[in-house]
Design a protein around this motif. Structure first.
Motif, short mmCIF file in Angstrom:
data_model
loop_
_atom_site.label_atom_id
_atom_site.label_comp_id
_atom_site.label_asym_id
_atom_site.label_seq_id
_atom_site.Cartn_x
_atom_site.Cartn_y
_atom_site.Cartn_z
N ASN A 88 0.73 -1.21 -0.03
CA ASN A 88 -0.24 0.15 -0.04
C ASN A 88 0.77 1.21 -0.06
N LEU A 95 1.29 6.80 -6.80
CA LEU A 95 -0.10 7.39 -7.06
C LEU A 95 0.32 8.94 -6.65
N TYR A 100 4.82 5.95 -12.11
CA TYR A 100 4.37 4.69 -12.41
C TYR A 100 5.39 4.00 -13.34
N MET A 112 -7.50 1.05 -6.57
CA MET A 112 -6.94 2.41 -6.10
C MET A 112 -6.40 2.90 -7.55
N ASP A 115 -8.94 4.04 -10.16
CA ASP A 115 -9.43 5.21 -9.50
C ASP A 115 -8.72 6.38 -9.57
N ALA A 116 -7.35 6.22 -9.71
CA ALA A 116 -6.40 7.48 -9.80
C ALA A 116 -6.09 7.69 -11.09
N PRO A 491 -12.93 0.24 0.39
CA PRO A 491 -12.28 0.63 1.45
C PRO A 491 -12.99 1.51 2.45
N GLU A 561 -19.94 2.04 -2.68
CA GLU A 561 -19.15 2.70 -1.99
C GLU A 561 -19.25 2.68 -0.58
N ARG B 74 -8.16 10.20 -0.62
CA ARG B 74 -7.94 9.36 -1.59
C ARG B 74 -6.70 9.68 -2.38
N PRO B 75 -5.79 8.63 -2.52
CA PRO B 75 -4.52 9.10 -3.15
C PRO B 75 -4.78 9.63 -4.59
N ALA B 76 -3.73 10.35 -4.94
CA ALA B 76 -3.94 10.56 -6.47
C ALA B 76 -4.92 11.70 -6.79
N ARG B 77 -5.83 12.09 -5.94
CA ARG B 77 -6.48 13.04 -6.24
C ARG B 77 -5.94 14.47 -5.88
N ILE B 294 -3.65 2.37 8.06
CA ILE B 294 -2.79 2.21 6.83
C ILE B 294 -3.39 0.83 6.14
N MET B 296 -6.24 -0.53 5.76
CA MET B 296 -7.36 -0.38 5.10
C MET B 296 -7.48 0.92 4.19
N ALA B 297 -6.09 1.48 3.95
CA ALA B 297 -5.84 2.54 2.83
C ALA B 297 -6.85 3.88 3.60
N ASN B 298 -6.85 3.55 4.78
CA ASN B 298 -7.77 4.87 5.41
C ASN B 298 -6.54 5.78 5.98
N PHE B 299 -5.87 6.61 5.13
CA PHE B 299 -4.89 7.51 5.48
C PHE B 299 -5.28 8.46 6.37
#
Lengths: 561, 333
Positions: A88, A95, A100, A112, A115-116, A491, A561, B74-77, B294, B296-299
């Motif tokens: 992760n 990300l 990449y 993920m 999504d990105a 998630p 979601e 959310r990553p990358a946003r 971490i 659960m990707a809940n940063f």
């Protein structure tokens, strides 16, 4: 004083060097392809960066025998990089920075990445450059097409032609030391009661094995492995591993089984065993290494586990050359009339795969490479090797390996050099049988499996009148939704939080229930059920019921979601 | 105490006094004074620049990331595409029914480690300091600080083997001494867990921690010992009245610094020795963050927890510093 100063200086230098080494690593990550960038597809040799979110040894594909052949055919080489550290975290860094590699095998982080916007849609590329992939994955294409109509990654192991069960059990089973069976003249063991009776009887008669105390029944539930204890009731009730739920064959409704009558029955049995001193209490305490050491010691009589999870212990016992100390998998169920479903139904894990990122130049070269490798002849090369060298074909067209070839192919070093390790997973590939009827995977080909059996194994195979050890297991029923555990759990969703909470709860309560004084069993069980029911069970069951329903309707992308 | 007069020293001292006198004539405040001071110390200032840059980049810039705690990150946003969550993450953290238990474990293990760590390290340092046989002292010191270099993975393996129910050395010894009748499942009883962590931590770090106290002891003027000996002070008295007061400033400073880390009760040790039977006593804040943040990707939750930790640490650090100041002891700042 001088010495002290020097040592201080030395320490400083070491610290600095560390710093620079760490920086060096970071630089390396940005190495990407050296494509010519002309935009037009050319035949010039290019190297792409292929990241795999699993463990392995980094390699350039053209350094392997198979990879070299593929490079000749397509002019493409991959610099394969495996994961070091936390997945992760690594994906998160990619990300965040948009750095990449050209190709990423997400190993669970695909959502993920999609999504990105890291993956490019492959639809047109496949249409133009991937006829073989489209053919091989034909009936599965819908399963991994996203709701927006795009294909972002290609999963592995599309089942073609015929399903081939494994010759040996690498799935869940109740295992028993073979010597126990031999002692009582190879009885047929079907139910849990019969199984435990046999083990306790043997333990009574043999309190010590090789001078060590006999361990009649054990298990392992350390850290993230608690399912290796808590999944057993599900299998005993005649269900395959669908995750935390059982799917009813008629109504297709999902229900959790952690607090079901099945679980209670199993725990009660363990509680009894414990009270009589037959249960290894350390099963809730040991870590995986302790557990494997215990199994390898040859004094364990029985346990429930997944075959793939204790391979090291199996190898150790095999090498010890005492076939009676090895374990045999038994399809144990609660009652005589339950049909065992230990063997996995044909499964296609649609939510994992390999995708091309926006950073790749000339992505069609990669698709061409993939398309080339899923051709039957190339899959044969990856799985079986070269005819005459690594396998033979008999008059009836069946592939087999001679004993020398088995020995030649067995070592890890050979598999790495030849490229079997690299290419046998994490790349587009097929499963099942070739069009000529032979298994795609040698280990599923009975001719190969039986040759791998040794004298000690034959004794048992003959006694039970079977050709392979998986034969005493029932074949899997048709479950077109299988495996439910690959559902797209978002998630932070209710289902996700339930899974984490439920795992914690089982870990906390199951040991208490099992190790309780039998008179307290009911009370402990009730406390657990109460706590369990206070979680959001309904949302979880509902999510899986919906998932199964959607899958039966052909929608494998359902998720909430 | 009268000191022998050394002519050179006297001269130096005079020179210094002269300089001071010169400085005295100038104003001691204001920008002018500041710049002059800077000029005088320019080498030192230049030397500190890289570290200031490092500090800024690695310690202050990341603070901007705290914003994540108030978002559903959310990553990358892009920053503007993130969903704002207000205090939801904090509510989830504090609202969890396990939160109190987790804080209890965190603080308990932290305090046990702190107290045990100090007492044992100071004791060992004092004992080593009293040794007259240099070779023996060196050997003991080396052996006692070696475990510091072992990773926790290895130590956890050693600990669980030592505590194992069959053939574990602890059980074997206790059985043979007749203290217990049946082997104890040490790692299977929650109440033992804090003790096990404390003891393994001491074993791993006592030698290493004692080094700094030993160093502090070498700074103590040997004449004081000689004088005390002539006055008839026993060994214990010398330790009590000279050694311990001599290292007191170091002890206090380290204590203040360590109190700042009160919420860092360690991660690897607990994570590796934890199992389903002792988890009620083993789970601390870091493990909780790993589980629900971490992995659960809940940063955002992880960030919220990190923020909480920083603020608590900050309060503790300042509190301890203030108390030390009040007590007239050495302090950090």
């Amino acid at each position: 004083m001088k010495v002290k100063k020097l040592s201080l200086l030395f320490m400083l230098m070491v610290a600095l060097m560390w710093f620079f080494v760490a920086c060096g690593d970071a630089d390396e990550e940005t190495v990407t392809d050296n494509g010519d960038g002309s935009g037009e597809t050319s035949d010039e040799n290019v190297t792409y960066h292929y990241f795999i979110g699993g463990s392995g040894r980094d390699v350039n594909t053209n350094e392997t025998v198979i990879g070299e052949i593929f490079e000749e055919q397509t002019g493409v080489n991959f610099q394969v990089e495996y994961l070091v550290g936390d997945l992760n975290e690594r994906i998160g860094v990619m990300l965040a920075g948009g750095t990449y590699p050209d190709v990423v095998v997400g190993a669970g982080t695909e959502d993920m990445l999609v999504d990105a916007g890291a993956f490019i849609p492959l639809n047109d590329l496949l249409e133009e450059h991937g006829p073989n992939i489209l053919e091989m994955y034909g009936e599965y294409l819908d399963r991994f097409t996203y709701p927006d109509g795009n294909i972002y990654y290609i999963p592995f192991g599309a089942e073609i032609n015929e399903y081939q069960p494994m010759a040996n059990i690498d799935q869940g089973a109740f295992w028993i030391q073979r010597g126990v069976l031999k002692e009582y003249d190879f009885p047929e063991v079907r139910t849990l009661d019969e199984y435990f009776d046999l083990i306790t009887r043997y333990a009574d008669e043999n309190p010590e094995i090789d001078g060590m105390t006999t361990v009649p029944f054990t298990g392992i539930g350390h850290d993230t492995n608690f399912f290796r204890i808590s999944n057993a009731p599900n299998h005993l009730a005649g269900y395959p591993n669908d995750g935390g739920v059982m799917i009813d064959m008629e109504t297709h409704e999902a229900s959790v089984y952690a607090d079901s009558e099945h679980a209670k029955r199993y725990l009660e049995k363990l509680n009894e065993l414990n009270a009589e001193g037959y249960l290894d209490q350390e099963m809730f305490v040991m870590n995986n290494d302790d557990y494997l050491a215990k199994l390898s010691s040859g004094r364990v009589l029985g346990f429930f586990d997944y075959g793939w999870a204790f391979g090291d212990a199996r190898n150790a016992l095999q090498e010890a050359n005492d076939p009676d100390k090895e374990f045999m998998a038994l399809p144990i169920v609660f009652d005589e009339d339950i049909k065992d479903q230990y063997i996995d139904p044909p499964a296609f894990v649609q939510n994992r795969g390999t995708g091309i990122t926006v950073n790749a130049e000339n992505p069609e070269r990669i698709v061409q490479y993939w398309d080339n490798m899923v051709k039957e002849e190339n899959q044969r090369l990856i799985m079986w090797g070269i005819e005459g060298e690594h396998y033979e074909v008999n008059d009836e067209g069946r592939y087999y390996r001679t004993e020398e070839q088995i020995e030649l192919v067995r070592p890890q070093s050979f598999q790495e050099e030849f490229g079997m390790t690299t290419f046998s997973w994490d790349w587009p590939r097929i499963n099942g049988t070739f069009s000529d009827g032979n298994s795609i995977e040698p280990r599923r080909q009975p001719e190969v499996a039986t040759l791998e059996y040794r004298e000690g194994d034959r004794e048992y195979l003959d006694a039970y009148d079977i050709d392979t050890f998986s034969e005493i297991f029932s074949l899997p029923d048709d479950r077109p939704w299988y495996p439910a555990w690959s559902a797209n759990i978002a998630p932070g969703s209710d289902a996700d939080i339930f899974e984490e909470n439920s795992d914690q709860l089982l870990k906390r309560h199951y040991p208490r229930i099992v190790l309780a004084d039998p008179s307290n069993f009911e009370a402990e069980w009730d406390t657990f059920v109460e706590a369990y029911r206070s979680l959001n069970v309904d949302a979880y069951e509902e999510f899986f019921t919906r998932t199964v329903e959607e899958r039966l309707n052909g929608n494998w992308q359902f998720g909430e979601e | 105490m009268a000191q022998p007069v050394n002519p050179i020293q006297v001269k130096e001292r005079l020179k210094y006094k002269d300089k001071q006198k010169v400085n005295l004539q100038r104003p001691k405040k204001g920008p002018k004074y500041f710049f002059r001071k800077c000029k005088e110390q320019k080498e030192l200032l230049w030397m500190s620049v890289p570290f200031l840059i490092w500090l800024f980049i690695f310690k202050y810039l990341p603070l901007g990331g705290w914003v994540m705690a108030f978002q559903n990150f959310r990553p990358a946003r892009g920053f503007l595409d993130q969903e704002w969550a207000g205090f939801d993450n904090f509510r989830f953290l504090f609202g969890s029914e396990r939160f109190l238990e987790i804080m209890r474990n965190t603080l308990a293990m932290s305090i046990i480690n702190l107290v045990l760590g100090f007492v044992t390290a100071v004791t060992l340092a004092v004992l080593l300091n009293e040794l007259r046989n240099i070779t023996f002292k060196r050997i003991v010191q080396t052996i006692s600080y070696m475990p510091h270099f072992l990773s926790w993975v290895v130590v956890a393996g050693l600990v669980s083997t030592a505590l194992s129910m069959d053939d574990g050395i602890i059980n074997t010894v206790l059985l043979n001494l007749g203290i217990i009748d049946t082997p104890v499942m040490w790692l299977g009883v929650g109440h033992y867990f804090w003790g096990i962590i404390g003891a393994s931590d001491v074993w791993k770090s006592v030698g290493w921690n004692s080094i700094i106290y030993l160093a502090a002891m070498t700074m103590i003027d040997q004449e004081q010992y000689e004088a005390a000996e002539i006055d008839g002070a026993s060994r214990m008295q010398r330790i009590w009245y000279i050694t311990l007061p001599g290292i007191k400033p170091v002890v206090v400073i380290l204590l203040i610094m360590n109190i700042g880390y009160i919420l860092e009760s360690g991660f690897e040790a607990q994570y590796l020795l934890m199992n389903s039977m002792n988890m009620d006593f083993a789970e601390n804040l870091d493990i909780y963050v790993l589980r629900y943040g971490i992995s659960m990707a809940n940063f955002s939750l992880a960030t919220a927890a990190g923020m909480f930790k920083t603020i608590i640490s900050f309060i503790f650090l300042f509190g301890a510093n203030k108390i030390a100041e009040k007590l007239g002891e050495a302090r950090l700042f």
